[in-house]
Motif scaffolding. Structure first.
Motif, PDB file in Angstrom:
ATOM      1  N   HIS A 293      18.198  19.513  66.265  1.00  0.00           N
ATOM      2  CA  HIS A 293      18.867  18.697  64.963  1.00  0.00           C
ATOM      3  C   HIS A 293      18.635  19.522  63.838  1.00  0.00           C
ATOM      4  O   HIS A 293      19.401  19.796  63.127  1.00  0.00           O
ATOM      5  CB  HIS A 293      18.637  17.190  65.233  1.00  0.00           C
ATOM      6  N   LEU A 294      17.258  19.961  63.630  1.00  0.00           N
ATOM      7  CA  LEU A 294      16.909  20.705  62.536  1.00  0.00           C
ATOM      8  C   LEU A 294      17.596  22.072  62.704  1.00  0.00           C
ATOM      9  O   LEU A 294      18.287  22.409  61.389  1.00  0.00           O
ATOM     10  CB  LEU A 294      15.424  20.916  62.526  1.00  0.00           C
ATOM     11  N   ALA A 295      17.568  22.943  63.600  1.00  0.00           N
ATOM     12  CA  ALA A 295      18.060  24.199  63.575  1.00  0.00           C
ATOM     13  C   ALA A 295      19.698  24.072  63.550  1.00  0.00           C
ATOM     14  O   ALA A 295      20.311  24.953  63.049  1.00  0.00           O
ATOM     15  CB  ALA A 295      17.624  24.832  65.142  1.00  0.00           C
ATOM     16  N   LYS A 296      20.342  23.069  64.320  1.00  0.00           N
ATOM     17  CA  LYS A 296      21.684  22.971  64.207  1.00  0.00           C
ATOM     18  C   LYS A 296      22.083  22.733  62.750  1.00  0.00           C
ATOM     19  O   LYS A 296      23.033  23.344  62.270  1.00  0.00           O
ATOM     20  CB  LYS A 296      22.060  21.691  64.934  1.00  0.00           C
ATOM     21  N   ALA A 297      21.402  22.026  62.108  1.00  0.00           N
ATOM     22  CA  ALA A 297      21.502  21.796  60.762  1.00  0.00           C
ATOM     23  C   ALA A 297      21.390  23.020  59.910  1.00  0.00           C
ATOM     24  O   ALA A 297      22.177  23.235  58.879  1.00  0.00           O
ATOM     25  CB  ALA A 297      21.024  20.616  60.135  1.00  0.00           C
ATOM     26  N   ALA A 298      20.244  23.621  60.000  1.00  0.00           N
ATOM     27  CA  ALA A 298      19.817  24.725  59.148  1.00  0.00           C
ATOM     28  C   ALA A 298      20.528  26.140  59.263  1.00  0.00           C
ATOM     29  O   ALA A 298      20.751  26.725  58.294  1.00  0.00           O
ATOM     30  CB  ALA A 298      18.295  24.915  59.285  1.00  0.00           C
ATOM     31  N   VAL A 299      21.050  26.261  60.364  1.00  0.00           N
ATOM     32  CA  VAL A 299      21.511  27.959  60.765  1.00  0.00           C
ATOM     33  C   VAL A 299      23.064  28.069  59.905  1.00  0.00           C
ATOM     34  O   VAL A 299      22.840  29.336  59.490  1.00  0.00           O
ATOM     35  CB  VAL A 299      22.308  27.750  62.313  1.00  0.00           C
ATOM     36  N   PRO A 300      23.604  27.313  59.390  1.00  0.00           N
ATOM     37  CA  PRO A 300      24.595  27.271  58.596  1.00  0.00           C
ATOM     38  C   PRO A 300      24.351  27.868  57.067  1.00  0.00           C
ATOM     39  O   PRO A 300      25.026  28.537  56.384  1.00  0.00           O
ATOM     40  CB  PRO A 300      25.557  26.160  58.578  1.00  0.00           C
ATOM     41  N   HIS A 301      22.944  27.536  56.747  1.00  0.00           N
ATOM     42  CA  HIS A 301      22.459  27.789  55.443  1.00  0.00           C
ATOM     43  C   HIS A 301      21.377  28.949  55.692  1.00  0.00           C
ATOM     44  O   HIS A 301      20.710  29.174  54.488  1.00  0.00           O
ATOM     45  CB  HIS A 301      21.863  26.443  54.952  1.00  0.00           C
ATOM     46  N   MET A 302      21.486  29.756  56.723  1.00  0.00           N
ATOM     47  CA  MET A 302      20.253  30.857  56.894  1.00  0.00           C
ATOM     48  C   MET A 302      21.190  32.402  56.902  1.00  0.00           C
ATOM     49  O   MET A 302      22.411  32.266  57.333  1.00  0.00           O
ATOM     50  CB  MET A 302      19.797  30.699  58.220  1.00  0.00           C
ATOM     51  N   ARG A 303      20.481  33.138  56.229  1.00  0.00           N
ATOM     52  CA  ARG A 303      21.176  34.421  56.051  1.00  0.00           C
ATOM     53  C   ARG A 303      20.650  35.374  57.192  1.00  0.00           C
ATOM     54  O   ARG A 303      19.625  35.205  57.766  1.00  0.00           O
ATOM     55  CB  ARG A 303      20.852  34.893  54.711  1.00  0.00           C
TER      56      ARG A 303
END
Length: 279
Positions: free
Chosen positions: A152-162
């Motif tokens: 859940h953390l990775a799924k939520a974070a990836v759209p905000h990662m460069r």
């Protein structure tokens, strides 16, 4: 030398541990390897998470620290981060709830606008001597905190990662050598290692690196809070180096994997086990 016998209630806190763990408070020296980065660290109040937080701050990163309810430990971590001149946002709550996982990421994005490093480190375990001793709810909670939260953390974070961002997950030597008394924990740690390997391939085209760290016996509050006192006393004596590791002894590995120096390191699992090989 062995630790004295001791017992805490889960999840355990640092001030009650004898001896106190070393998180690198007096020893870690940064050199700007993470300057300008924003990192989210779960389980960052104590243990490995605190050591990583101190190292990241001294390397120049601003932090969001996720923890359950160990407020005194979390505030202590926050003080060390702020003493290093960095911003530290503390976010209490239960990562067994997928909505809270997403809220941790949302808080980071609200505060900093992005996430450069995600360290999925929070974990739960209990020692049980037989299959019948494992309550159904304990099985479900162990999987939710250790494994599902990573998803859940990775799924939520990836759209905000460069491009150049990094995800680092804490797995365990138990993923390869599972002691029978920690069955649910072992299953989750094997799953984390597998998920990190899958994500490294899935996210590679986005320029996001994914790796995992496999600690051996590390002296953290989880140990006296979840193991019988006689196991606490002998904890770490079984590895070739003959002692438990200190949280500070893992920090440099997490720094490397978060840094631009590891730009071609993805899909790796790094063992920090006191000599117990993972092949």
């Amino acid at each position: 030398m062995p630790q004295p016998r001791q017992r805490q209630s889960p999840p355990g806190v640092t001030p009650k541990m004898t001896p106190r763990p070393d998180h690198g408070e007096e020893s870690y020296r940064g050199c700007g390897r993470l300057t300008g980065k924003v990192a989210v660290i779960t389980g960052g109040d104590s243990g490995i998470g605190r050591a990583v937080a101190i190292a990241y701050a001294r390397e120049g990163a601003d932090l969001v620290i996720s923890y359950l309810d160990e407020h005194e430990d979390a505030e202590e971590t926050g003080r060390w981060v702020r003493d290093a001149g960095r911003v530290c946002v503390l976010v209490p709550g239960d990562l067994a709830d997928p909505a809270h996982c997403r809220s941790v990421v949302e808080r980071a994005v609200t505060e900093f606008g992005r996430i450069d490093v995600l360290v999925s480190n929070a974990a739960f375990q209990m020692t049980r001597d037989s299959l019948q001793d494992i309550p159904d709810e304990e099985w479900d909670r162990t999987l939710a905190i250790n494994l599902s939260a990573f998803f859940h953390l990775a799924k939520a974070a990836v759209p905000h990662m460069r491009l150049g961002s990094a995800i680092i997950a804490s797995t365990s030597v138990n993923s390869d050598m599972p002691p029978p008394q920690l069955l649910p924990y072992n299953v989750t740690k094997a799953g984390i290692a597998n998920m990190a390997g899958s994500l490294s391939q899935l996210l590679g085209p986005k320029g996001i690196r994914v790796n995992s760290v496999a600690p051996g016996p590390i002296w953290t509050p989880l140990i006296p809070a979840t193991m019988p006192e006689e196991q606490v006393e002998s904890f770490g004596s079984q590895v070739p180096l003959g002692r438990p590791g200190q949280p500070a002894e893992l920090a440099a590995v997490y720094v490397l994997l978060a840094s631009d120096e590891a730009g071609y390191v993805s899909g790796a699992r790094i063992a920090v086990t006191g000599g117990q090989p993972i092949l």
